[in-house]
Enzyme design. Structure first.
Site, short mmCIF file in Angstrom:
data_model
loop_
_atom_site.label_atom_id
_atom_site.label_comp_id
_atom_site.label_asym_id
_atom_site.label_seq_id
_atom_site.Cartn_x
_atom_site.Cartn_y
_atom_site.Cartn_z
N ARG A 129 4.33 -60.24 -33.91
CA ARG A 129 3.13 -60.86 -33.35
C ARG A 129 1.85 -60.24 -33.90
O ARG A 129 0.85 -60.11 -33.18
CB ARG A 129 3.11 -60.79 -31.81
CG ARG A 129 4.41 -61.16 -31.15
CD ARG A 129 4.88 -62.53 -31.51
NE ARG A 129 6.19 -62.82 -30.92
CZ ARG A 129 6.88 -63.92 -31.20
NH1 ARG A 129 6.41 -64.82 -32.04
NH2 ARG A 129 8.04 -64.14 -30.64
N ASN B 208 10.66 -53.48 -29.36
CA ASN B 208 12.00 -53.79 -29.86
C ASN B 208 12.28 -52.67 -30.87
O ASN B 208 12.11 -52.84 -32.07
CB ASN B 208 12.05 -55.17 -30.50
CG ASN B 208 11.72 -56.25 -29.49
OD1 ASN B 208 12.23 -56.23 -28.36
ND2 ASN B 208 10.86 -57.17 -29.86
N GLU C 126 15.60 -59.37 -23.53
CA GLU C 126 15.65 -60.04 -24.82
C GLU C 126 16.57 -59.32 -25.80
O GLU C 126 16.22 -59.07 -26.95
CB GLU C 126 14.23 -60.18 -25.40
CG GLU C 126 13.32 -60.98 -24.48
CD GLU C 126 11.92 -61.24 -25.03
OE1 GLU C 126 11.45 -60.44 -25.85
OE2 GLU C 126 11.31 -62.24 -24.61
N ARG D 47 9.11 -50.78 -19.02
CA ARG D 47 8.54 -52.12 -18.94
C ARG D 47 9.26 -53.00 -17.91
O ARG D 47 10.50 -52.97 -17.82
CB ARG D 47 8.56 -52.80 -20.31
CG ARG D 47 7.69 -52.07 -21.31
CD ARG D 47 7.75 -52.73 -22.67
NE ARG D 47 6.85 -53.84 -22.83
CZ ARG D 47 7.19 -55.01 -23.35
NH1 ARG D 47 8.42 -55.26 -23.71
NH2 ARG D 47 6.29 -55.96 -23.50
N ARG E 140 12.33 -67.86 -14.13
CA ARG E 140 11.94 -66.66 -14.86
C ARG E 140 10.78 -65.92 -14.19
O ARG E 140 10.74 -64.69 -14.18
CB ARG E 140 11.55 -67.06 -16.29
CG ARG E 140 10.97 -65.94 -17.10
CD ARG E 140 10.89 -66.32 -18.55
NE ARG E 140 10.06 -65.39 -19.29
CZ ARG E 140 9.73 -65.54 -20.57
NH1 ARG E 140 10.15 -66.60 -21.24
NH2 ARG E 140 8.98 -64.66 -21.19
N LYS F 134 3.23 -56.73 -17.37
CA LYS F 134 2.31 -57.66 -18.02
C LYS F 134 1.39 -58.29 -16.99
O LYS F 134 1.76 -58.42 -15.82
CB LYS F 134 3.07 -58.76 -18.76
CG LYS F 134 3.79 -58.25 -20.01
CD LYS F 134 4.37 -59.39 -20.85
CE LYS F 134 5.15 -58.80 -22.04
NZ LYS F 134 5.69 -59.82 -22.95
N ASP G 215 4.55 -64.53 -19.55
CA ASP G 215 4.44 -63.84 -20.83
C ASP G 215 3.13 -64.14 -21.55
O ASP G 215 3.11 -64.94 -22.49
CB ASP G 215 5.62 -64.26 -21.73
CG ASP G 215 5.66 -63.45 -23.02
OD1 ASP G 215 4.96 -62.44 -23.10
OD2 ASP G 215 6.41 -63.84 -23.94
N GLU H 207 -0.08 -54.10 -18.63
CA GLU H 207 0.03 -54.38 -20.07
C GLU H 207 -0.67 -55.71 -20.34
O GLU H 207 -0.29 -56.74 -19.79
CB GLU H 207 1.52 -54.46 -20.46
CG GLU H 207 1.75 -54.82 -21.93
CD GLU H 207 3.25 -54.87 -22.29
OE1 GLU H 207 3.99 -53.91 -21.99
OE2 GLU H 207 3.66 -55.88 -22.87
N GLU I 65 -1.10 -63.73 -29.40
CA GLU I 65 0.16 -64.42 -29.64
C GLU I 65 0.14 -65.88 -29.20
O GLU I 65 0.52 -66.77 -29.95
CB GLU I 65 1.29 -63.67 -28.94
CG GLU I 65 2.64 -64.35 -29.06
CD GLU I 65 3.76 -63.61 -28.32
OE1 GLU I 65 3.52 -62.51 -27.81
OE2 GLU I 65 4.88 -64.16 -28.29
N HIS J 277 3.36 -72.35 -21.44
CA HIS J 277 4.51 -72.34 -22.36
C HIS J 277 4.77 -73.70 -23.00
O HIS J 277 5.92 -74.09 -23.20
CB HIS J 277 5.77 -71.86 -21.61
CG HIS J 277 6.67 -71.00 -22.46
ND1 HIS J 277 7.60 -71.53 -23.32
CD2 HIS J 277 6.76 -69.67 -22.61
CE1 HIS J 277 8.25 -70.56 -23.93
NE2 HIS J 277 7.75 -69.41 -23.52
N TRP K 250 13.16 -70.42 -22.68
CA TRP K 250 12.37 -70.35 -23.91
C TRP K 250 11.90 -71.74 -24.35
O TRP K 250 11.26 -71.89 -25.38
CB TRP K 250 13.16 -69.70 -25.06
CG TRP K 250 13.34 -68.22 -24.89
CD1 TRP K 250 12.81 -67.43 -23.91
CD2 TRP K 250 14.12 -67.34 -25.73
NE1 TRP K 250 13.21 -66.11 -24.08
CE2 TRP K 250 14.02 -66.03 -25.18
CE3 TRP K 250 14.90 -67.52 -26.88
CZ2 TRP K 250 14.65 -64.93 -25.75
CZ3 TRP K 250 15.53 -66.41 -27.45
CH2 TRP K 250 15.41 -65.13 -26.89
C1 BDP Z 1 6.91 -61.76 -26.10
C2 BDP Z 1 6.97 -61.77 -27.58
C3 BDP Z 1 8.09 -60.94 -28.15
C4 BDP Z 1 8.07 -59.57 -27.51
C5 BDP Z 1 8.13 -59.71 -26.02
C6 BDP Z 1 7.97 -58.40 -25.29
O1 BDP Z 1 7.09 -63.10 -28.01
O2 BDP Z 1 7.91 -60.89 -29.52
O3 BDP Z 1 9.10 -58.79 -27.99
O4 BDP Z 1 7.09 -60.51 -25.57
O5 BDP Z 1 6.92 -58.22 -24.69
O6 BDP Z 1 5.61 -62.13 -25.76
O7 BDP Z 1 8.85 -57.56 -25.29
#
Ligand code: BDP
Length: 678
Positions: free
Chosen positions: A178, A220, A301, A334, A346, A370, A375, A397, A403, A531, A552
């Protein structure tokens, strides 16, 4: 090309590439005359690297702004001295006897005062630590950059939040998840031997807005970042950043004991696993004595985590926390988790998983949440976890890298969005329990307070891709220091520092910035829609109904059909509103009172539902999409009118992106309305 600056003179404008961010130190215009009288000598007490940085910054900045150098340290003072120091390193500061006031500003705060020493009028920047003095220095320079009076200062500042971090989603191969401004700033193949000048510029920019640390790798997380080879590279950056008060943090992969350590398990309750983390922490602190701690994305994820071993998030966080505790390090765990087993929606999952663990985390763990429950959408209500954890520190966060907000192609100032979030009333302990107060530990006392930003700089010359995306880095720092600041104030100061002090231009640019996020929401996802994307999260894809997971897709969220649209999260729907405290839950639950900006987030409505405007929902949606695209075009025209006031290069680069934005906003409008129209 010429421009009338605030002095009324016509000066040619040099092209700029944006690499100096908000630290250009251009002439402050009319105010320069009085500044020359007030600042005539710079006197920085101390011999540390930080005091060297302060000295260099002040000399370079003031010479650049006032067009002449000022005197260096001399014995004694003359009128017009600017004194910077701490009681430990400066007898002058000690003699001022400001100990009580200094105590009140804490480790990172400072005082800036117009005062008298040896019968001379002087300006003093005093702090308990050199980092505090550095922050005070940048504050003082900001006053000059923005043309404020500096003759009678009496300022006391301390940050509201302790942990103010950049979160980079940078991969070890140089790509950025991102990221929209080029490749990663970190040249892993050259580190630790070769140190790029940008590393220092980066820390300086962070320090200038009070950012005090960085998690430098993607959540990640590649396990290799914890290997001896990469730790030495990180240590080289940490050494460089230490004098700027910027501490090093790393994202840790929960499976590191297996993937890096060769153990057969990463079960947090396994003795060998705990020992592995302890040894790893000791190794890290041997290289980076002030290492800040770990950020962890677990069981989310596809990332490994404690649930893989039948353990809870608290048990997972605690094994890392125990390893870091002897070194005073912390874990940021997180809450971005959304296991399908927990709930069909979700938006409800993280709250359900984390509230039941309240009280089970070690003292040096903070849960990182977040701003919204899904998201980083263009608009979400605040995450119900804010205010819900009484015994667990919760830090916020937010995402500066845009993004879901036009990436680096659209001009979207996020200060207003973050303020909407920070000012949201959780009502956790009665009215007035805003998210800002929750974060600052003023609602429930909290051992750790903080806010972090998934951030946007990369190797592009202007750091952030879009010149205006720099404002989001800037605004994050300012709000993490003081969440009570206004978005307009921040936009105004950033504009002055980054572009010009020309009053008309400042007003025009600030207006563009202030409405930009609402404009974006209007042409992408108004009235609580969210979304409506797919793929790389840039373009409209409301028809997207196929993805590895239902949550998703886009159709999962908007649920549009012949009879209506929207996600029923009311009490009679899936009950998500119940995660908010009364009276917030009643407000969201009641279709009459629910703010229309969140309507389709919480309610499912017929297409002919009557809006407050008197229009039907469908008419209102159309009006929003048309208004958004129209406003994007107005923003482009407004910018066009500034072409003599902004240097040609930056003006042209922004204009090009605004043209893309105008075209894209029309595409969003047309595709979404065409799809829903069916
Ligand atoms: C999403 C993103 C992804 C991130 C994820 C996260 O699309 O790339 O890995 O959040 O926050 O917004 O872990």
């Amino acid at each position: 090309m010429t421009a009338g600056d605030a002095t009324g003179s016509q000066t040619p404008l040099k092209d700029e590439d944006g690499s100096q961010l908000w630290l250009r130190y251009a002439s402050p215009g009319r105010a320069a005359k009085s500044y020359r009288r007030i600042v005539r000598q710079i006197h920085v007490d101390g011999s540390s690297a930080t005091s060297g940085i302060i000295r260099d910054e002040l000399h370079a900045a003031i010479a650049s702004m006032l067009g002449r150098a000022v005197l260096r340290n001399q014995n004694g003072f003359q009128a017009g001295a600017l004194l910077v120091g701490t009681p430990t390193h400066s007898a002058w500061v000690r003699d001022l006897n400001w100990m009580g006031d200094l105590r009140a500003v804490g480790d990172e705060g400072y005082l800036i005062r117009s005062s008298t020493i040896a019968n001379h009028r002087v300006t003093v920047i005093a702090a308990n630590t050199e980092t505090g003095a550095l922050y005070g220095t940048f504050h003082f320079l900001r006053l000059m950059q923005t043309g404020q009076p500096i003759g009678r200062l009496d300022i006391a500042e301390r940050p509201s939040l302790q942990v103010r971090l950049m979160n980079h989603w940078d991969n070890l191969n140089g790509t950025i998840e991102r990221g929209y401004a080029g490749r990663s700033l970190w040249q892993w193949n050259e580190l630790p031997e070769k140190l790029n000048a940008r590393y220092t510029d980066y820390a300086r920019a962070c320090a200038s807005v009070g950012i005090n640390g960085a998690v430098i790798n993607n959540v990640n997380a590649d396990v290799r970042v914890l290997s001896p080879e990469y730790l030495r590279k990180a240590a080289a950056l940490a050494d460089l950043w230490r004098p700027f008060g910027v501490r090093m943090y790393l994202s840790a992969n929960f499976a590191a004991p297996v993937r890096l350590g060769g153990l057969s398990t990463a079960d947090p309750l396994d003795r060998k696993v705990a020992d592995w983390w302890k040894a790893k922490a000791d190794e890290i602190y041997g290289l980076i004595p002030d290492f800040g701690g770990f950020l962890v994305k677990a069981n989310s994820e596809g990332q490994p985590g404690p649930k893989t071993y039948g353990r809870t998030h608290a048990q997972g966080a605690n094994v890392l926390a125990d390893a870091l505790a002897p070194h005073k390090g912390m874990v940021m765990w997180r809450a971005f988790v959304y296991d399908e087993d927990v709930d069909p929606d979700r938006a409800k999952r993280a709250y359900l998983e984390f509230t039941r663990l309240d009280g089970q985390f070690r003292p040096n763990v903070a849960v990182q949440v977040k701003n919204g429950p899904i998201d980083f959408q263009p608009r979400e209500p605040f995450h119900p976890l804010f205010g819900a954890m009484k015994q667990t520190p919760v830090i916020a966060e937010i995402q500066a890298t845009q993004e879901y907000l036009g990436q680096a192609k659209h001009l979207v100032y996020l200060g207003t969005m973050w303020k909407e979030f920070l000012d949201s009333d959780t009502c956790a302990e009665g009215r007035g329990s805003t998210v800002a107060k929750v974060l600052a530990g003023q609602v429930h006392p909290s051992r750790i307070t903080g806010m972090v930003s998934v951030t946007n700089p990369g190797l592009d010359a202007n750091w952030c891709g879009h010149h205006f995306s720099q404002s989001n880095w800037y605004a994050f720092g300012r709000l993490a220091w003081n969440p009570e600041l206004s978005a307009a104030e921040i936009a105004g100061e950033w504009t002055r520092m980054t572009f010009t002090n020309d009053e008309k231009a400042v007003a025009a640019i600030r207006d563009m910035m202030m409405s930009s996020r609402e404009t974006f929401v209007d042409y992408t996802m108004p009235l609580g829609l969210h979304h409506l994307i797919g793929g790389d999260h840039y373009a409209p894809m409301p028809w997207n109904d196929r993805a590895p997971r239902a949550d998703w897709t886009a159709t999962y969220y908007h649920q549009a059909s012949a009879d209506g649209i929207g996600f029923d999260r009311t009490r009679s729907g899936n009950g998500a509103v119940e995660q908010y405290r009364p009276p917030v839950c009643e407000l969201f639950d009641d279709i009459e009172r629910c703010p229309e900006k969140y309507l389709l987030w919480f309610h499912r409505c017929g297409w002919d539902y009557r809006m407050k405007s008197g229009r039907t929902l469908w008419e209102e949606l159309c009006a929003k999409y048309f208004a958004g695209a129209q406003q994007a075009a107005e923003m482009r025209d407004r910018w066009q009118s500034l072409h003599r006031i902004i240097d040609a290069r930056r003006h042209g680069e922004v204009a090009k992106r605004l043209a893309i934005q105008v075209a894209d906003s029309a595409a969003w409008r047309d595709r979404i309305l065409e799809y829903f129209g069916r």
